[in-house]
Design a protein around this motif. Sequence first.
Motif, PDB file in Angstrom:
ATOM      1  N   ASP A  51     -13.590   4.343  -3.189  1.00 50.31           N
ATOM      2  CA  ASP A  51     -12.326   4.599  -2.490  1.00 50.31           C
ATOM      3  C   ASP A  51     -11.117   4.063  -3.274  1.00 50.31           C
ATOM      4  O   ASP A  51     -10.007   3.991  -2.745  1.00 50.31           O
ATOM      5  N   GLY A  52     -11.342   3.682  -4.536  1.00 47.99           N
ATOM      6  CA  GLY A  52     -10.216   3.360  -5.412  1.00 47.99           C
ATOM      7  C   GLY A  52      -9.825   1.903  -5.471  1.00 47.99           C
ATOM      8  O   GLY A  52      -8.866   1.545  -6.147  1.00 47.99           O
ATOM      9  N   SER A  53     -10.586   1.050  -4.794  1.00 42.64           N
ATOM     10  CA  SER A  53     -10.269  -0.378  -4.834  1.00 42.64           C
ATOM     11  C   SER A  53     -10.839  -1.001  -6.113  1.00 42.64           C
ATOM     12  O   SER A  53     -11.845  -0.532  -6.654  1.00 42.64           O
ATOM     13  N   THR A  54     -10.215  -2.085  -6.583  1.00 39.77           N
ATOM     14  CA  THR A  54     -10.776  -2.827  -7.716  1.00 39.77           C
ATOM     15  C   THR A  54     -11.543  -4.056  -7.224  1.00 39.77           C
ATOM     16  O   THR A  54     -12.036  -4.839  -8.023  1.00 39.77           O
ATOM     17  N   GLY A  58     -16.676  -4.791  -2.275  1.00 39.30           N
ATOM     18  CA  GLY A  58     -16.804  -3.739  -1.259  1.00 39.30           C
ATOM     19  C   GLY A  58     -17.913  -2.743  -1.568  1.00 39.30           C
ATOM     20  O   GLY A  58     -18.201  -1.858  -0.755  1.00 39.30           O
ATOM     21  N   LEU A  59     -18.547  -2.852  -2.751  1.00 37.86           N
ATOM     22  CA  LEU A  59     -19.618  -1.904  -3.112  1.00 37.86           C
ATOM     23  C   LEU A  59     -20.911  -2.267  -2.386  1.00 37.86           C
ATOM     24  O   LEU A  59     -21.297  -3.440  -2.365  1.00 37.86           O
ATOM     25  N   GLU A  94      -3.779   9.961  -2.617  1.00 38.25           N
ATOM     26  CA  GLU A  94      -5.017   9.181  -2.542  1.00 38.25           C
ATOM     27  C   GLU A  94      -5.975   9.556  -3.654  1.00 38.25           C
ATOM     28  O   GLU A  94      -5.844  10.603  -4.268  1.00 38.25           O
ATOM     29  N   VAL A  95      -6.957   8.694  -3.902  1.00 35.95           N
ATOM     30  CA  VAL A  95      -8.021   9.059  -4.832  1.00 35.95           C
ATOM     31  C   VAL A  95      -9.323   9.208  -4.056  1.00 35.95           C
ATOM     32  O   VAL A  95      -9.520   8.552  -3.026  1.00 35.95           O
ATOM     33  N   ASN A  96     -10.186  10.068  -4.542  1.00 39.93           N
ATOM     34  CA  ASN A  96     -11.519  10.223  -3.971  1.00 39.93           C
ATOM     35  C   ASN A  96     -12.426  10.791  -5.046  1.00 39.93           C
ATOM     36  O   ASN A  96     -11.939  11.275  -6.074  1.00 39.93           O
ATOM     37  N   PRO A  97     -13.763  10.736  -4.833  1.00 44.62           N
ATOM     38  CA  PRO A  97     -14.683  11.144  -5.902  1.00 44.62           C
ATOM     39  C   PRO A  97     -14.496  12.601  -6.343  1.00 44.62           C
ATOM     40  O   PRO A  97     -14.804  12.932  -7.480  1.00 44.62           O
ATOM     41  N   GLU A  98     -13.988  13.471  -5.474  1.00 42.90           N
ATOM     42  CA  GLU A  98     -13.836  14.884  -5.873  1.00 42.90           C
ATOM     43  C   GLU A  98     -12.639  15.085  -6.796  1.00 42.90           C
ATOM     44  O   GLU A  98     -12.749  15.679  -7.854  1.00 42.90           O
ATOM     45  N   THR A  99     -11.482  14.568  -6.374  1.00 40.37           N
ATOM     46  CA  THR A  99     -10.275  14.820  -7.179  1.00 40.37           C
ATOM     47  C   THR A  99      -9.998  13.692  -8.169  1.00 40.37           C
ATOM     48  O   THR A  99      -9.225  13.873  -9.114  1.00 40.37           O
ATOM     49  N   ALA A 103      -7.881   5.690 -12.204  1.00 39.85           N
ATOM     50  CA  ALA A 103      -7.234   4.789 -13.163  1.00 39.85           C
ATOM     51  C   ALA A 103      -5.723   4.994 -13.189  1.00 39.85           C
ATOM     52  O   ALA A 103      -4.957   4.035 -13.160  1.00 39.85           O
ATOM     53  N   SER A 104      -5.305   6.255 -13.246  1.00 34.72           N
ATOM     54  CA  SER A 104      -3.871   6.523 -13.305  1.00 34.72           C
ATOM     55  C   SER A 104      -3.182   6.030 -12.030  1.00 34.72           C
ATOM     56  O   SER A 104      -2.127   5.405 -12.078  1.00 34.72           O
ATOM     57  N   HIS A 105      -3.795   6.278 -10.895  1.00 34.86           N
ATOM     58  CA  HIS A 105      -3.237   5.839  -9.608  1.00 34.86           C
ATOM     59  C   HIS A 105      -3.126   4.318  -9.579  1.00 34.86           C
ATOM     60  O   HIS A 105      -2.098   3.765  -9.182  1.00 34.86           O
ATOM     61  N   TRP A 106      -4.191   3.638 -10.053  1.00 36.12           N
ATOM     62  CA  TRP A 106      -4.161   2.170 -10.042  1.00 36.12           C
ATOM     63  C   TRP A 106      -3.020   1.664 -10.920  1.00 36.12           C
ATOM     64  O   TRP A 106      -2.252   0.787 -10.518  1.00 36.12           O
TER      65      TRP A 106
END
Length: 264
Positions: A51-54, A58-59, A94-99, A103-106
């Motif tokens: 879900d885009g967290s670093t 949460g994994l 938002e980021v998700n596994p499909e789109t 990295a760029s969003h972060w």
Amino acid sequence: MQKRLQPKTFTVQQTFNLSPAMRRIVLTGEAVRQLPADSAGQYVKLLFTPDGSTDLSGLADDQRPVLRTYTISEFDAGNGTLAIDFVKHHHAGEVNPETGGYASHWAMHASVGDTISLGGPNTIQGLSDGCDWVLLIGDMTALPSIQLKLARFAADARGYVVLDLHSNADLPDLKLPAGITLIVRTSESTASLSERVSALTWLSGTPAIWCACEFSQMRAIRQHLNQQPDFDRKTCYISSYWKEGVTEDGHKVLKRDDQESYAG
Ligand SMILES: Cc1cc2nc3c(=O)[nH]c(=O)nc-3n(C[C@H](O)[C@H](O)[C@H](O)COP(=O)(O)OP(=O)(O)OC[C@H]3O[C@@H](n4cnc5c(N)ncnc54)[C@H](O)[C@@H]3O)c2cc1C
């Protein structure tokens, strides 16, 4: 090539725009001191949750992190910092596994004090020594690597540097030897990167070639280079760094298939 992941956690020390389309993140932390002195130019894997967290805590136990590949553009062991330059390409929310867009969003949202885990670094094939002339080709994802190579060019080097930038404002201040011709295309140009490469006047002797860019462009460039006199695969690095419309996870699979069929 030795592959190391062994993730280490780093803290954001500084964030700023190098140019309109490139954002630099400077990272610090104890882990910098464990990295080799020659880390600049090597590549690392950035780790995210799906879900885009670093925050990898949460994994779930059976979940693997999402990996993204970046070049260390500057490494300063004395100050305990390393820099990564991110192309700003992700403009959706938002980021998700499909789109994708992790990295760029972060990079576009990271603040001082944020943390991220990096695996590596690992080495990338450099520019071959002892050739008659040089040909460097890349888009903005390869710019950190190309700048480091240009800084080491001999004063009598001759050849070409062909860059694909978002705009002329993204061109860094490059100090080029007199024998090197710089060719820049931008998103406003009508000719593609591969067309710019095809239009070059081929020089005599064996070239050292280093090329990294978008997958389809890389294939068109490689096809052209293969047909040139004195082209020698052993003095070339020709790689794709991303693929239009496909996340890094999908690109990785296509890249492996392509390399296998090219190797024959
Ligand atoms: C060895 C190596 C070193 C690299 N070094 C750097 C570096 O230093 N700096 C850097 O910015 N990139 C670098 N890259 C490229 C980077 O890994 C990819 O651009 C990656 O896909 C970005 O991940 P993401 O999560 O932002 O987007 P993804 O989730 O992978 O992709 C999401 C969408 O964005 C598109 N996309 C991805 N990258 C770009 C782009 N650059 N421009 C336009 N659209 C894009 C994809 O086609 C996809 O549709 C490197 C790649 C390799 C293999």
